[in-house]
Write a protein that holds these residues in place. Structure first.
Motif, PDB file in Angstrom:
ATOM      1  N   GLU A   4       0.978  -1.145  -0.119  1.00  0.00           N
ATOM      2  CA  GLU A   4      -0.167   0.107  -0.165  1.00  0.00           C
ATOM      3  C   GLU A   4       0.919   1.308   0.171  1.00  0.00           C
ATOM      4  OE1 GLU A   4      -2.297  -0.136   3.420  1.00  0.00           O
ATOM      5  OE2 GLU A   4      -3.466  -2.131   2.798  1.00  0.00           O
ATOM      6  N   GLY A   5       0.728   1.887  -0.976  1.00  0.00           N
ATOM      7  CA  GLY A   5       1.437   3.461  -1.043  1.00  0.00           C
ATOM      8  C   GLY A   5       2.808   3.211  -0.966  1.00  0.00           C
ATOM      9  N   LEU A   6       3.453   2.099  -1.784  1.00  0.00           N
ATOM     10  CA  LEU A   6       4.902   1.773  -1.206  1.00  0.00           C
ATOM     11  C   LEU A   6       5.710   2.729  -2.202  1.00  0.00           C
ATOM     12  CD1 LEU A   6       7.097   0.078  -0.052  1.00  0.00           C
ATOM     13  CD2 LEU A   6       6.800  -1.425  -2.348  1.00  0.00           C
ATOM     14  N   CYS A   7       6.897   3.444  -1.597  1.00  0.00           N
ATOM     15  CA  CYS A   7       7.520   4.567  -2.289  1.00  0.00           C
ATOM     16  C   CYS A   7       8.922   4.284  -1.821  1.00  0.00           C
ATOM     17  CB  CYS A   7       7.465   5.922  -1.896  1.00  0.00           C
ATOM     18  SG  CYS A   7       5.905   6.383  -2.265  1.00  0.00           S
TER      19      CYS A   7
ATOM     20  N   ILE B 263      15.531  -3.827   1.037  1.00  0.00           N
ATOM     21  CA  ILE B 263      15.492  -2.322   1.207  1.00  0.00           C
ATOM     22  C   ILE B 263      14.376  -1.961   2.121  1.00  0.00           C
ATOM     23  CG2 ILE B 263      15.504  -0.452  -0.457  1.00  0.00           C
ATOM     24  CD1 ILE B 263      16.879  -2.171  -2.415  1.00  0.00           C
ATOM     25  N   VAL B 264      14.631  -1.012   2.918  1.00  0.00           N
ATOM     26  CA  VAL B 264      13.592  -0.546   3.555  1.00  0.00           C
ATOM     27  C   VAL B 264      12.849   0.576   2.889  1.00  0.00           C
ATOM     28  CG1 VAL B 264      13.249   0.866   5.738  1.00  0.00           C
ATOM     29  CG2 VAL B 264      15.000  -0.785   5.628  1.00  0.00           C
ATOM     30  N   PRO B 265      11.605   0.739   2.955  1.00  0.00           N
ATOM     31  CA  PRO B 265      10.897   1.516   2.003  1.00  0.00           C
ATOM     32  C   PRO B 265      10.934   2.892   2.661  1.00  0.00           C
ATOM     33  CG  PRO B 265       9.557  -0.243   2.591  1.00  0.00           C
ATOM     34  CD  PRO B 265      10.827  -0.495   3.216  1.00  0.00           C
ATOM     35  N   SER B 266      10.952   4.073   1.645  1.00  0.00           N
ATOM     36  CA  SER B 266      10.678   5.352   2.317  1.00  0.00           C
ATOM     37  C   SER B 266       9.503   5.738   2.697  1.00  0.00           C
ATOM     38  CB  SER B 266      11.041   6.637   1.150  1.00  0.00           C
ATOM     39  OG  SER B 266      12.302   6.079   0.471  1.00  0.00           O
ATOM     40  N   ALA B 267       8.387   5.140   2.236  1.00  0.00           N
ATOM     41  CA  ALA B 267       7.007   5.483   2.559  1.00  0.00           C
ATOM     42  C   ALA B 267       5.943   4.266   2.296  1.00  0.00           C
ATOM     43  CB  ALA B 267       6.383   6.763   2.057  1.00  0.00           C
ATOM     44  N   GLY B 268       5.048   4.112   2.696  1.00  0.00           N
ATOM     45  CA  GLY B 268       3.955   3.101   2.321  1.00  0.00           C
ATOM     46  C   GLY B 268       4.175   1.762   3.309  1.00  0.00           C
ATOM     47  N   ARG B 269       3.470   0.705   2.821  1.00  0.00           N
ATOM     48  CA  ARG B 269       3.354  -0.363   3.787  1.00  0.00           C
ATOM     49  C   ARG B 269       3.518  -1.604   2.937  1.00  0.00           C
ATOM     50  NH1 ARG B 269      -1.892  -2.150   6.907  1.00  0.00           N
ATOM     51  NH2 ARG B 269      -0.753  -3.932   8.166  1.00  0.00           N
ATOM     52  N   VAL B 270       4.248  -2.583   3.529  1.00  0.00           N
ATOM     53  CA  VAL B 270       4.423  -3.939   2.688  1.00  0.00           C
ATOM     54  C   VAL B 270       3.953  -4.887   3.785  1.00  0.00           C
ATOM     55  CG1 VAL B 270       5.752  -5.452   1.590  1.00  0.00           C
ATOM     56  CG2 VAL B 270       6.305  -2.815   1.446  1.00  0.00           C
ATOM     57  N   GLU B 271       3.529  -5.991   3.390  1.00  0.00           N
ATOM     58  CA  GLU B 271       3.154  -7.151   4.532  1.00  0.00           C
ATOM     59  C   GLU B 271       3.327  -8.527   3.274  1.00  0.00           C
ATOM     60  OE1 GLU B 271      -0.061  -6.445   7.332  1.00  0.00           O
ATOM     61  OE2 GLU B 271      -0.330  -8.428   6.733  1.00  0.00           O
ATOM     62  N   VAL B 272       4.324  -9.324   3.817  1.00  0.00           N
ATOM     63  CA  VAL B 272       4.361 -10.582   3.119  1.00  0.00           C
ATOM     64  C   VAL B 272       4.529 -11.543   4.191  1.00  0.00           C
ATOM     65  CG1 VAL B 272       6.067 -12.098   1.765  1.00  0.00           C
ATOM     66  CG2 VAL B 272       6.015  -9.310   1.449  1.00  0.00           C
ATOM     67  N   ALA B 273       3.594 -12.531   3.772  1.00  0.00           N
ATOM     68  CA  ALA B 273       3.057 -13.620   4.714  1.00  0.00           C
ATOM     69  C   ALA B 273       2.746 -13.303   5.884  1.00  0.00           C
ATOM     70  CB  ALA B 273       4.420 -14.683   4.622  1.00  0.00           C
ATOM     71  N   GLY B 274       2.519 -12.336   6.196  1.00  0.00           N
ATOM     72  CA  GLY B 274       1.925 -11.698   7.616  1.00  0.00           C
ATOM     73  C   GLY B 274       2.925 -10.809   8.253  1.00  0.00           C
ATOM     74  N   PHE B 275       4.073 -10.687   7.641  1.00  0.00           N
ATOM     75  CA  PHE B 275       5.112  -9.717   8.323  1.00  0.00           C
ATOM     76  C   PHE B 275       5.600  -8.613   7.704  1.00  0.00           C
ATOM     77  CE2 PHE B 275       5.690 -14.519   9.263  1.00  0.00           C
ATOM     78  CZ  PHE B 275       6.315 -14.547  10.820  1.00  0.00           C
TER      79      PHE B 275
ATOM     80  N   GLY C 263      12.162   0.155 -11.583  1.00  0.00           N
ATOM     81  CA  GLY C 263      11.642  -0.235 -10.389  1.00  0.00           C
ATOM     82  C   GLY C 263      11.431  -1.480  -9.855  1.00  0.00           C
ATOM     83  N   LYS C 264      11.465  -2.416 -10.926  1.00  0.00           N
ATOM     84  CA  LYS C 264      11.106  -3.743 -10.759  1.00  0.00           C
ATOM     85  C   LYS C 264      11.843  -4.548  -9.578  1.00  0.00           C
ATOM     86  CE  LYS C 264      12.283  -5.224 -14.753  1.00  0.00           C
ATOM     87  NZ  LYS C 264      12.651  -4.299 -15.255  1.00  0.00           N
ATOM     88  N   THR C 265      13.103  -4.364  -9.665  1.00  0.00           N
ATOM     89  CA  THR C 265      13.985  -5.130  -8.876  1.00  0.00           C
ATOM     90  C   THR C 265      14.230  -4.375  -7.524  1.00  0.00           C
ATOM     91  OG1 THR C 265      15.409  -5.857 -10.439  1.00  0.00           O
ATOM     92  CG2 THR C 265      16.580  -5.887  -8.221  1.00  0.00           C
ATOM     93  N   THR C 266      13.878  -3.077  -7.373  1.00  0.00           N
ATOM     94  CA  THR C 266      13.790  -2.404  -6.108  1.00  0.00           C
ATOM     95  C   THR C 266      12.459  -2.829  -5.179  1.00  0.00           C
ATOM     96  OG1 THR C 266      14.990  -0.481  -6.845  1.00  0.00           O
ATOM     97  CG2 THR C 266      13.571  -0.126  -4.919  1.00  0.00           C
ATOM     98  N   THR C 267      11.335  -3.015  -6.250  1.00  0.00           N
ATOM     99  CA  THR C 267      10.248  -3.478  -5.285  1.00  0.00           C
ATOM    100  C   THR C 267      10.420  -4.930  -4.957  1.00  0.00           C
ATOM    101  OG1 THR C 267       9.020  -2.176  -7.214  1.00  0.00           O
ATOM    102  CG2 THR C 267       7.801  -3.664  -5.860  1.00  0.00           C
ATOM    103  N   LEU C 268      10.972  -5.764  -5.675  1.00  0.00           N
ATOM    104  CA  LEU C 268      11.260  -7.239  -5.350  1.00  0.00           C
ATOM    105  C   LEU C 268      11.973  -7.117  -4.013  1.00  0.00           C
ATOM    106  CD1 LEU C 268      10.698  -9.528  -6.762  1.00  0.00           C
ATOM    107  CD2 LEU C 268      12.958  -9.986  -7.551  1.00  0.00           C
TER     108      LEU C 268
ATOM    109  N   ALA D   1      12.565   5.718  -7.080  1.00  0.00           N
ATOM    110  CA  ALA D   1      12.821   4.473  -7.861  1.00  0.00           C
ATOM    111  C   ALA D   1      11.518   3.751  -7.876  1.00  0.00           C
ATOM    112  CB  ALA D   1      13.823   3.801  -7.218  1.00  0.00           C
ATOM    113  N   VAL D   2      10.709   4.102  -6.760  1.00  0.00           N
ATOM    114  CA  VAL D   2       9.245   3.451  -6.801  1.00  0.00           C
ATOM    115  C   VAL D   2       8.337   4.528  -6.200  1.00  0.00           C
ATOM    116  CG1 VAL D   2       7.831   1.672  -5.636  1.00  0.00           C
ATOM    117  CG2 VAL D   2      10.209   1.043  -6.433  1.00  0.00           C
ATOM    118  N   ARG D   3       6.971   4.635  -6.918  1.00  0.00           N
ATOM    119  CA  ARG D   3       6.167   5.762  -6.380  1.00  0.00           C
ATOM    120  C   ARG D   3       4.942   5.125  -6.166  1.00  0.00           C
ATOM    121  NH1 ARG D   3       7.443  10.455 -10.627  1.00  0.00           N
ATOM    122  NH2 ARG D   3       8.612   9.006 -11.864  1.00  0.00           N
TER     123      ARG D   3
END
Lengths: 339, 280
Positions: A11-14, A78-90, A66-71, A43-45
């Motif tokens: 969500e809103g990953l930057c 890599i720690v996102p500058s903003a936004g939220r990421v959840e993978v397998a509940g973590f 920005g594909k590899t950065t997202t991956l 790199a990711v917006r």
């Protein structure tokens, strides 16, 4: 898909990087020694998407999209500058061991295997790191080495393996601990066609048998087309399309390509569609989908007509058209609705 | 098998205490380095021969000079042998364990293969600090230990259990300080790549540890105790073994090392959070 059911939720990953820049030449280099200028690269917006457990998804986009950065943000590197990421509940950037045991990353251009040792020694090391109990380790190793046919290969030093053999061993090392999410960054880069097919088939089979979520980036469109029912097109750090390849084709290049070889070609084929090639006895046309039956009928009636074929536009062409479009940003309207 | 049981065999109920896990992990990392060393027979024996040669070259002048050594700032000849032993042990540990690990980790950062290290479900710092090992350099550690034993046996200083314990504590503090300093150097390479030369600077700086603390002017002594704690690594452990160090000083030195360790850990956490990987 409900949020709770998602294996990956973004969500809103930057991600912004501060990159040094300078003009060419010695003077600029000396000046940069004292006072360096930085420029912020986005790199990711504002990425938004979610993936269900067991999905196979391809990230497509030009170099630097920005594909590899997202991956790498999904993998927790890599720690996102903003936004939220959840993978397998973590939250990946917390890099909790419980999370790291559930994911794996394979990069075609980097290796995790020790160059000097046989792959089997590396596998044994991974057994310790991932705390795989010996019974499961033996079973998984047997299964993976049989599927990838590396029973003998894994006993030779990695430096003596061909690129394809090495990539197979990298896959074994990445999958020994049974990850629920598999990140693949250009896994078939540099491989010959038969090895690419072998790796693709293995990934498809592994996904089908184990239900692992697979996220793939590749410059080989065939990889993505063969493996991923769903693609996310990323360009300039933004998500430009989310859906199936067919939906992308329909949207970007709706015309179908019809080709034929005949003893004599029609005098004015432009009435049938856009002429792509007219050379000797060969004619290639781009035809609107609703007119294909009519055009095929006309072409079959040509004298000594043969090799009649109807294709979708090649994916490479679709991508070229997509990234060349001025109005490409408008595709954003299709995100999430184009399956 | 499906996604739900993919992690079967690696779940929490099968895992033992974390300390045991890390011991097994370090043993596996050392085993990998040893296997790498054994992979090339010629290289293995050449390394071994060179390791022995360096140890002899390092210690031989001391044997020649021992009869001619006078007192240096209150240190007798056998006390200087103890100091040289402490220095040789520390130098051996540095070249066998820390230096190769730092170089390998810096190469990982440079090439972007640190990604794989950071993706393993274990402390990244432990993985980095144990990722390479040069087993033959442990010969130097044995040589240093022999010097310490010889110096203590042949010298006039009375060897007591308390002195030995203080020596061990100070030695451990010195080793911690060395590792903390190494971690700070490693963290610097996150910001400025190609800093492998820093490990040579570290090696050169460590040479100051050959000398007793008393030969340095007060300012340098403070610098080499609290900022770049070379004296904590060699001179003070030797003094502790010789029974000259108060427990108050031992505690101060342990505090210096612990502070450095905390700083090093904070720097590591910050560096990893700022890690941008290398593009592929």
């Amino acid at each position: 898909m409900t949020a709770a059911a998602a294996m990956v939720r973004v969500e809103g990953l930057c991600k912004r990087f501060s990159v040094p820049r300078r003009e060419a030449g010695l003077r600029a280099a000396l000046r940069a020694l004292v006072r360096r200028e930085y420029r912020v690269v986005e790199a990711v917006r504002d990425l938004e998407f979610s993936l269900a457990p067991g999905e196979r998804v391809g990230f497509l986009g030009p170099n630097g999209a920005g594909k590899t950065t997202t991956l790498k943000m999904l993998a927790g590197l890599i720690v996102p500058s903003a936004g939220r990421v959840e993978v397998a509940g973590f939250t990946p950037s917390d890099r909790r061991p419980e999370f790291l045991r559930r994911v794996s990353l394979v990069m075609g251009q980097k290796r995790q295997l020790s160059w000097d040792l046989p792959a089997i020694d590396n596998f044994e090391f991974n057994r310790v790191v991932y705390e795989i109990d010996p019974v499961h380790y033996k079973r998984r190793l047997e299964e993976l080495t049989a599927l990838l046919d590396v029973g003998e290969v894994m006993r030779r030093p990695v430096r003596q393996l061909s690129l394809g053999e090495r990539m197979k061993c990298e896959l074994v090392a990445a999958l020994l601990h049974g990850p629920q999410v598999l990140f693949l960054d250009e896994p078939t880069i540099g491989l010959d066609v038969s090895m690419q097919l072998g790796i693709r088939e293995f990934i498809r089979r592994y996904n089908a048998e184990h239900g692992a979520t697979v996220i793939l980036t590749s410059h080989y469109m065939e990889d993505v087309a063969a493996l991923c029912p769903r693609i996310l097109v990323i360009d300039g750090g933004r998500l430009r399309f989310d859906g199936s390849i067919e939906a992308l084709r329909r949207q970007i290049r709706p015309l179908r390509r019809v080709s034929v070889r005949a003893a004599a070609l029609p005098d004015d084929p432009t009435a049938m569609g856009r002429v792509v090639l007219r050379e000797g006895g060969r004619l290639v046309l781009d035809v609107a989908p609703e007119r294909v039956p009519e055009v095929v009928g006309a072409l079959v009636a040509l004298p000594e007509a043969q090799d009649l074929a109807v294709h979708d536009a090649p994916l490479e062409e679709v991508m070229r058209a997509l990234f060349g479009r001025e109005e490409a940003a408008d595709l954003g309207g299709a995100i999430g609705h184009a399956r | 098998m499906n996604a739900a049981d993919l992690s079967e065999g690696t779940d929490a109920k099968g895992r033992g205490p974390r300390l045991l896990f890390y011991l097994r992990l370090v043993a596996a990392q050392l085993a990998m380095s040893t296997l790498t060393a054994l992979q090339y027979r010629l290289g293995f024996w050449t390394e071994g021969l060179l390791g022995l040669l360096w140890s002899v070259i390092g210690i031989a002048p001391l044997f020649v000079a021992v009869d001619h050594l006078g007192a240096v700032e209150g240190w007798g000849r056998w006390e200087l042998v103890v100091l040289t032993g402490c220095f040789t042990m520390l130098s051996g540990l540095f070249t066998a364990l820390l230096q190769p690990a730092l170089r390998a980790s810096m190469t990982h950062i440079l090439k972007g293969t640190l990604d794989y290290v950071l993706l393993r479900p274990a402390d990244g710092l432990v993985l980095c600090l144990t990722c390479a090992f040069q087993p033959w350099h442990l010969v130097e550690v044995l040589g240093g230990l022999a010097l310490v034993v010889a110096g203590l046996s042949l010298g006039e200083a009375e060897v007591t259990a308390t002195g030995l314990l203080a020596g061990l504590v100070t030695g451990a503090a010195g080793l911690m300080a060395l590792y903390a300093f190494g971690v700070l150097v490693l963290c610097a390479s996150f910001r400025a790549l190609q800093l492998q030369a820093l490990t040579h600077v570290m090696e050169a700086l460590m040479d100051f540890g050959r000398w007793p603390a008393q030969v340095f002017p007060p300012l340098l002594r403070l610098l080499f105790t609290f900022v770049i704690p070379l004296l904590v690594m060699t001179s003070y452990p030797a003094e502790a073994l010789l029974g000259r160090l108060s427990w108050g000083t031992v505690a101060q030195l342990a505090a210096v090392s612990a502070t450095l360790l905390v700083l090093a850990r904070l720097a590591w956490v910050r560096s990893v959070r700022g890690y941008t990987s290398a593009s592929s």
